[in-house]
Write an enzyme that holds these catalytic residues in place. Structure first.
Site, PDB file in Angstrom:
ATOM      1  N   LYS A 166      44.636  24.234  49.808  1.00 35.82           N
ATOM      2  CA  LYS A 166      43.271  24.451  49.292  1.00 35.82           C
ATOM      3  C   LYS A 166      42.461  23.156  49.347  1.00 35.82           C
ATOM      4  CE  LYS A 166      43.100  27.946  45.666  1.00 35.82           C
ATOM      5  NZ  LYS A 166      42.935  28.055  44.222  1.00 35.82           N
ATOM      6  N   GLU A 216      34.230  30.062  29.605  1.00 35.72           N
ATOM      7  CA  GLU A 216      33.213  30.490  30.583  1.00 35.72           C
ATOM      8  C   GLU A 216      33.064  32.000  30.518  1.00 35.72           C
ATOM      9  OE1 GLU A 216      34.112  32.449  33.218  1.00 35.72           O
ATOM     10  OE2 GLU A 216      36.252  32.394  32.702  1.00 35.72           O
ATOM     11  N   ALA A 266      29.478  55.041  33.192  1.00 30.98           N
ATOM     12  CA  ALA A 266      30.745  55.768  33.053  1.00 30.98           C
ATOM     13  C   ALA A 266      31.410  55.957  34.419  1.00 30.98           C
ATOM     14  CB  ALA A 266      30.491  57.120  32.405  1.00 30.98           C
ATOM     15  N   CYS A 318      39.898  39.960  34.646  1.00 28.69           N
ATOM     16  CA  CYS A 318      39.600  39.541  33.272  1.00 28.69           C
ATOM     17  C   CYS A 318      39.786  40.621  32.215  1.00 28.69           C
ATOM     18  CB  CYS A 318      38.180  39.008  33.191  1.00 28.69           C
ATOM     19  SG  CYS A 318      38.012  37.428  34.009  1.00 28.69           S
TER      20      CYS A 318
END
Ligand code: UDX
Length: 457
Positions: A35, A151, A269, A277
């Site tokens: 990375k 955050e 809905a 999360c």
């Protein structure tokens, strides 16, 4: 200011790049050498609208390293933004966080000046206290101060949520709060020139800076996600009631959403929430409640409703076509929401598996996640890059992710290509009014009961 950010995931990169864009000197550290190499070459390992532009503008102030010692040199503020994935029991795994803390502490010995060590990872209440204990036992209490700065980034809106947040929350002592207030000053007062691709929303005048104690900051993050998840589960339960009484949940949501005490967002809905999360953080909060012997009934219900809701789409399908055995079913969309390639906890995965277990021939399409999905879903699934391949001769289409290209589907087209033009909209995303001539079924749209008289008493 000199800033170091440990972890180059969504949160770490958004934080590092934004702070560098605002003029701070930022070192991004990650133990994943691949990375860091990519970032050094000027390439981003993740896709987020507007991030590329910010990255290029911020480059002169950005540095990347795999070495803590090199990356933490002279930092005034160090952010911890490493992953806290869920353990099997739902508790967050803090292994990576504490190993980052220990590495950091080792580099901060014998240093002059004050460093603020800020945790941005989503962690259980009391984690900041545990970090402080480690700092104290390394005798660094006079030079290192701890803060918690959760955050609230939403995937696909990371740049905008970072540059134009409603609030910045900091838990910590006065010293830490003062430093972070200065660090975030351009965001708090919105004094920077906006990047072209992510212009400042007209309504954004500034961000509210909220300073609290570390425990409240830590818990606030879970509370925010659990509350939003609760709104979704609530409207999904209402949709299930609407299905049985012939009311339209989109109208119910519109009416209640106009009340500012309720608000209109997160009342869509459908098949329920997924992603990295909500599922993880609701389970983690439940775990926290369990460990303190608190029976958080409402939260347990939110989770249970969401677990069941995805299978409602299969029930609806079965109600229409009976057995699924040997029938071609088109699955439109796999990611947990549009605008991301993320399949984590996507409702599509259990839905596809349930269709397969009932013997359906499952054809899946997604604009960007087909290749990633191959590694996750069984090989018996038919993965297609062309939408026309999944719709052709299908007995039914299930809309799982509301990607824009599905929203533009025309009724005439579905009628001409599908064996049976049965369209079950798992996100209530299409305009039912334009779906004349096809069998269009949503969630709680009252469409299956119509105007039949209803006698509840
Ligand atoms: C969420 C929070 O919004 C963010 O503040 C937090 O920091 C991380 O979690 P994210 O997971 O990126 O962000 O996605 P979000 O847009 O909130 O959607 C989550 C899930 O809820 C998606 O699967 C979405 O389809 C679903 N959802 C959302 C609904 O089913 N109905 C809604 O009304 C809103």
């Amino acid at each position: 200011m000199k800033v170091a950010v440990i972890g180059t995931g969504y949160v770490g990169l958004a934080t590092g790049i934004s702070l560098a864009f605002l003029g701070h000197q930022v070192n991004c550290i990650d133990i994943a050498a691949g990375k860091i190499e990519l970032l050094r070459q000027g390439k981003l390992p993740i896709f987020e609208p507007g991030l590329e532009e910010l990255f290029h503008k911020a480059k002169p102030n950005l540095h990347f390293s795999t070495s803590y010692r090199e990356g933490l040199v002279d930092s005034d503020v160090i952010f911890l933004a490493v992953g806290t994935p869920a353990n099997v029991d739902g508790s967050p795994n803090l292994k990576y966080l504490f190993s980052a803390v220990d590495e950091t502490i080792a580099c901060l010995r014998n240093r002059e000046g004050l460093t603020v060590l800020v945790n941005k990872s989503t962690v259980p209440v009391g984690t900041a206290d545990q970090i402080l204990e480690r700092v104290n036992s390394a005798s660094l209490h006079s030079s290192v101060t701890i803060a918690s700065n959760p955050e609230f980034l939403s995937q696909g809106r990371v740049v905008s949520d970072t540059l134009y947040p409603e609030r910045i929350v900091v838990g910590g002592n006065e010293r830490a709060i003062h430093v972070l207030q200065e660090l975030y000053a351009p965001i708090i007062s919105q004094t920077f020139i906006s990047p072209e691709q992510t212009p400042r929303p007209e309504t954004t005048k500034g961000a509210t800076f909220i300073s609290v104690d570390t425990r409240s900051a830590e818990l606030a993050k879970y509370a925010a996600n659990a509350f939003l998840a609760m709104k979704i589960s609530f409207i999904n339960e209402m949709a299930n009631v609407c299905d049985r009484v012939g009311a339209d949940v989109t109208k119910v949501a519109m009416v209640i959403g106009k009340d500012p005490r309720i608000g209109s967002s997160f009342l869509q809905a459908g098949i329920g929430y997924g992603g990295s999360c909500f599922p993880k953080d609701t389970r983690a909060l439940q775990f926290i409640a369990d460990t303190i012997d608190y029976d958080f009934k409402l939260l347990s219900a939110v989770i249970e409703v969401n677990n069941n809701q995805k299978y409602r789409i299969i029930e609806k399908l079965r109600e229409e076509i009976g057995t699924l055995y040997g029938k071609k079913i088109a699955v439109l969309g796999l990611t947990f929401k549009p605008g991301t390639d993320d399949l984590r906890e996507a409702p599509s995965i259990p839905i596809v598996n349930a269709l397969l277990s009932e013997g359906a021939e499952v054809y899946v399409h997604d604009p960007i996640a087909i290749d990633t999905a191959r590694a996750i879903l069984p090989r018996t699934v038919h993965f297609k890059h062309q939408l026309s391949d999944v719709l052709l001769d299908a007995e039914a289409a299930l809309l799982i992710t509301e990607w824009p290209e599905y929203l533009n589907l025309k009724a005439e087209h579905l009628i001409s290509v599908m064996r049976r033009p049965l369209f079950i909209d798992g996100r209530n995303a299409l305009n039912a009014g334009t779906m004349n001539g096809i069998e269009y079924i949503g969630f709680g749209l009252g469409d299956r009961i119509g105007s039949k008289p209803l006698h509840l008493v």
